[in-house]
Design a protein around this motif. Sequence first.
Motif, short mmCIF file in Angstrom:
data_model
loop_
_atom_site.label_atom_id
_atom_site.label_comp_id
_atom_site.label_asym_id
_atom_site.label_seq_id
_atom_site.Cartn_x
_atom_site.Cartn_y
_atom_site.Cartn_z
N LEU A 139 0.81 -1.17 0.03
CA LEU A 139 0.08 -0.06 0.11
C LEU A 139 0.94 1.17 0.06
N LEU A 140 1.95 1.30 0.92
CA LEU A 140 2.83 2.42 1.02
C LEU A 140 3.43 2.58 -0.40
N ILE A 141 3.44 1.59 -1.25
CA ILE A 141 4.45 1.93 -2.38
C ILE A 141 3.55 2.19 -3.58
N ILE A 142 2.40 1.66 -3.52
CA ILE A 142 1.22 2.10 -4.66
C ILE A 142 0.43 3.22 -4.46
N MET A 143 0.27 3.64 -3.17
CA MET A 143 -0.82 4.72 -3.15
C MET A 143 -0.86 5.86 -3.89
N ARG A 144 0.57 6.30 -4.22
CA ARG A 144 0.83 7.45 -5.05
C ARG A 144 0.54 7.35 -6.45
N CYS A 162 -9.92 2.34 -11.86
CA CYS A 162 -9.57 3.95 -11.80
C CYS A 162 -10.08 4.49 -13.20
N ASP A 163 -9.37 3.77 -14.50
CA ASP A 163 -9.64 4.15 -15.72
C ASP A 163 -11.11 4.03 -16.01
N GLN A 164 -11.89 2.90 -15.40
CA GLN A 164 -13.34 2.67 -15.85
C GLN A 164 -14.26 3.41 -15.11
N PHE A 165 -14.12 3.86 -13.76
CA PHE A 165 -14.91 4.60 -12.89
C PHE A 165 -14.40 5.75 -12.45
N GLU A 166 -13.18 6.42 -12.72
CA GLU A 166 -12.62 7.65 -12.45
C GLU A 166 -12.75 7.64 -10.77
N PHE A 167 -12.34 6.63 -10.19
CA PHE A 167 -12.33 6.74 -8.52
C PHE A 167 -10.95 7.29 -8.31
N LYS A 168 -10.89 7.76 -7.01
CA LYS A 168 -9.32 8.04 -6.68
C LYS A 168 -8.57 6.85 -6.50
N PHE A 169 -7.41 7.13 -6.85
CA PHE A 169 -6.47 5.93 -7.07
C PHE A 169 -6.05 5.56 -5.39
N TRP A 170 -5.93 6.38 -4.46
CA TRP A 170 -5.46 5.85 -3.20
C TRP A 170 -6.67 5.11 -2.58
N LYS A 171 -7.88 5.46 -2.88
CA LYS A 171 -9.02 5.02 -2.18
C LYS A 171 -9.24 3.47 -2.74
N VAL A 172 -9.04 3.27 -4.08
CA VAL A 172 -9.19 1.97 -4.68
C VAL A 172 -7.89 1.12 -4.29
N ALA A 173 -7.01 1.73 -4.14
CA ALA A 173 -5.62 1.04 -3.71
C ALA A 173 -5.91 0.37 -2.22
N THR A 174 -6.45 1.28 -1.44
CA THR A 174 -6.49 0.90 0.27
C THR A 174 -7.74 -0.20 0.11
N VAL A 175 -8.94 0.10 -0.58
CA VAL A 175 -9.66 -0.99 -0.51
C VAL A 175 -9.46 -2.52 -0.95
N SER A 176 -8.81 -2.44 -2.29
CA SER A 176 -8.07 -3.68 -2.64
C SER A 176 -7.07 -4.20 -1.98
N ILE A 177 -6.31 -3.50 -0.97
CA ILE A 177 -5.48 -4.19 -0.28
C ILE A 177 -6.08 -4.80 0.88
N VAL A 178 -7.30 -4.39 1.51
CA VAL A 178 -7.74 -4.77 2.55
C VAL A 178 -8.54 -6.30 2.14
N LEU A 179 -9.06 -6.11 0.84
CA LEU A 179 -9.65 -7.55 0.15
C LEU A 179 -8.60 -8.52 -0.01
N GLY A 180 -7.36 -7.99 -0.59
CA GLY A 180 -6.25 -8.88 -0.77
C GLY A 180 -5.81 -9.40 0.50
N PHE A 181 -5.76 -8.95 1.67
CA PHE A 181 -5.31 -9.42 3.12
C PHE A 181 -6.21 -10.46 3.39
N CYS A 182 -7.77 -10.21 3.33
CA CYS A 182 -8.71 -11.32 3.62
C CYS A 182 -8.47 -12.64 2.66
N ALA A 183 -8.29 -12.33 1.22
CA ALA A 183 -7.98 -13.45 0.63
C ALA A 183 -6.95 -14.24 1.01
#
Length: 627
Positions: free
Chosen positions: A232-237, A417-438
């Motif tokens: 997360l720290l690497i990709i959030m920006r 982000c390309d498809q839905f124009e969300f903020k990159f760091w928000k999508v990254a954070t949510v995906s990290i949490v889901l990745g941990f759970c998986a």
Amino acid sequence: MPAAMNKSNGYHNEAFEMHPESQVQDTKSIENGLSKTDEPVKDADGRDTWSSGLEFLMACISLSVGLGNIWRFPFTAYENGGGAFVIPYIIVLIIIGKPLYYLEMTIGQFASRSSVKIWKACPLLKGVGIGQLFGTVSVISYYSSLIALTLYYFGVSFQAVLPWSTCLDEWMPNCIDSSPSNNTSFQPGTLSSSELYFLRVVLREKYDISDGIGYPSWQLAICLAASWVVILLIIMRGVKSTGKASYFLALFPYVVMIALLIRAVTLDGAVDGIIYFLKPNWNELLNPKVWYSATTQLFFSLSVCMGSVVMFASYNNFSHNIYRDAMIVTTLDTFTSLLAGTTIFGILGNLAYNLNTTDISTVVRSGTGLAFISYPDAIAKFDVVPQLFSVLFFFMLFVLGTGSLVALQTTVVTVICDQFEFKFWKVATVSIVLGFCAGLVYVTPGGQWILNLVDYYGGTFVPFALAIVEIGGIMWIYGLDQFCKDVEFMTKRHVTPYWRICWAVLTPGLLIVIFVYSMVNYSPVTYSNNLYPDIAYVFGWLIIGLAFLQVPIWGGLNVWRNWTGGLIESIKKTIQPTELWGPRDSSSRAEWMKFKKDYFSERERIIEEKQHNIFMQKINMLFGRYR
């Protein structure tokens, strides 16, 4: 006007563009298209670029040179007879690996779009990019657990005595110390302390998962969480932070790998293991299973057909020297795999020497844990401060895994982000949490069973099958000659017959042959020669089904959106590139259209002058003779 003509951007769509009689209309369409491109074509939120070309190269190296080389290549070679595997692997690299890697790099840089949006070149196949995400997510789900294992070993390496170097009392008498000090007698069926430590202490592995996979190891769960925090720290920006980290992620591992290689080749019996790895078994060249294994390993190692290569290249400057980087990365990736293989088989030769056997293929259990058995075994044999080298080695594995996972995770985040124009760091954070759970699934006693299953169906089968559709769609629908002219415009270099023949014939042809073989000779995947419960196979095929269904679902949806009153006409319209296809910069786009207009006019002139029939046109386009 032929159905393959796109009135908005004016170029052919059919494989090899076999309709020279429509060239006059092509020219008019191109001129019409020029009038529509006065403004730059870009996404609403803009797009970052690499700070320098070197950042991009380092990022690609950290993506492709990862655990696939150090962890997966050795055990795949081990399972397929060592030297019997290396020659098919190199041949597959030349015919499939390099062409696919260069293809994905060029199309990503040319379009400056994600692996889903590049299919504006052929909207009918948009589902290919989405289906590939299923393969990418499958790999992401277990890749983090491998990084967690490296962190665990990194932590225990600080102990005064490496915990896997000697046998515990409960392991005797079928255990041999990995440390060379107390090895006095050996019995058939003896296992090294490194292997027993990995299976019984680290994994607490179950030998049957019919009653469930158990609960996660709290130690590994902590390591898993730590690995995801780093990601997360690497990709959030976005690409800016990823580029800066890529220098270290790409270069540091080679220092440790070379040192470990030097140690491995000086062990007793190492030469026998290296010979086993490099000596070809010519009879195995006729074994289709070896070719299938070589191809799937190549996909995993280079990370082709997972969207990551396209994603990284999409952040490039349009005029970047992509050809040079593609050659560097594919060559270095293979070199690293051979380096790792030489090291591993040198260690296996030493294990065979200690066990008084000449059969290298039986000295250790194959599988995903091979790297976590053989490498620690070699480190335990260091005479001077093995703890220091163990710390460096597992930190290196952590760095390698992190580099690859950063790219894979960024691919998924970029597509969203390309498809839905969300903020990159928000999508990254949510995906990290889901990745941990998986990832928690893989740090259970039955985790390696699930890893093997998901790797086979999602990480191997899905990218392999969709690669056929990907290259077929670009070369046979969008058009070989069309694509090559796009590449020539961008790179300012002629596309040689090697690339053209591979892209149009050899690469898809060999992929189809290997895929058909794998389907005809399919047998249920096993773990350590043990079958899975039936529900596990249902889960595996569900992954494949969900990925493959994306192609007809999104293809059908786009046909419906482009409905013109008839199915055939609607499909023809849907295989046309949209107005957004092409260079994003307005000046480059205008130059590109003029370039293709001039080329089509000249090609038509040559065809009429020499009176080439359809067959001769195809041959000349295949060899790039219309210049």
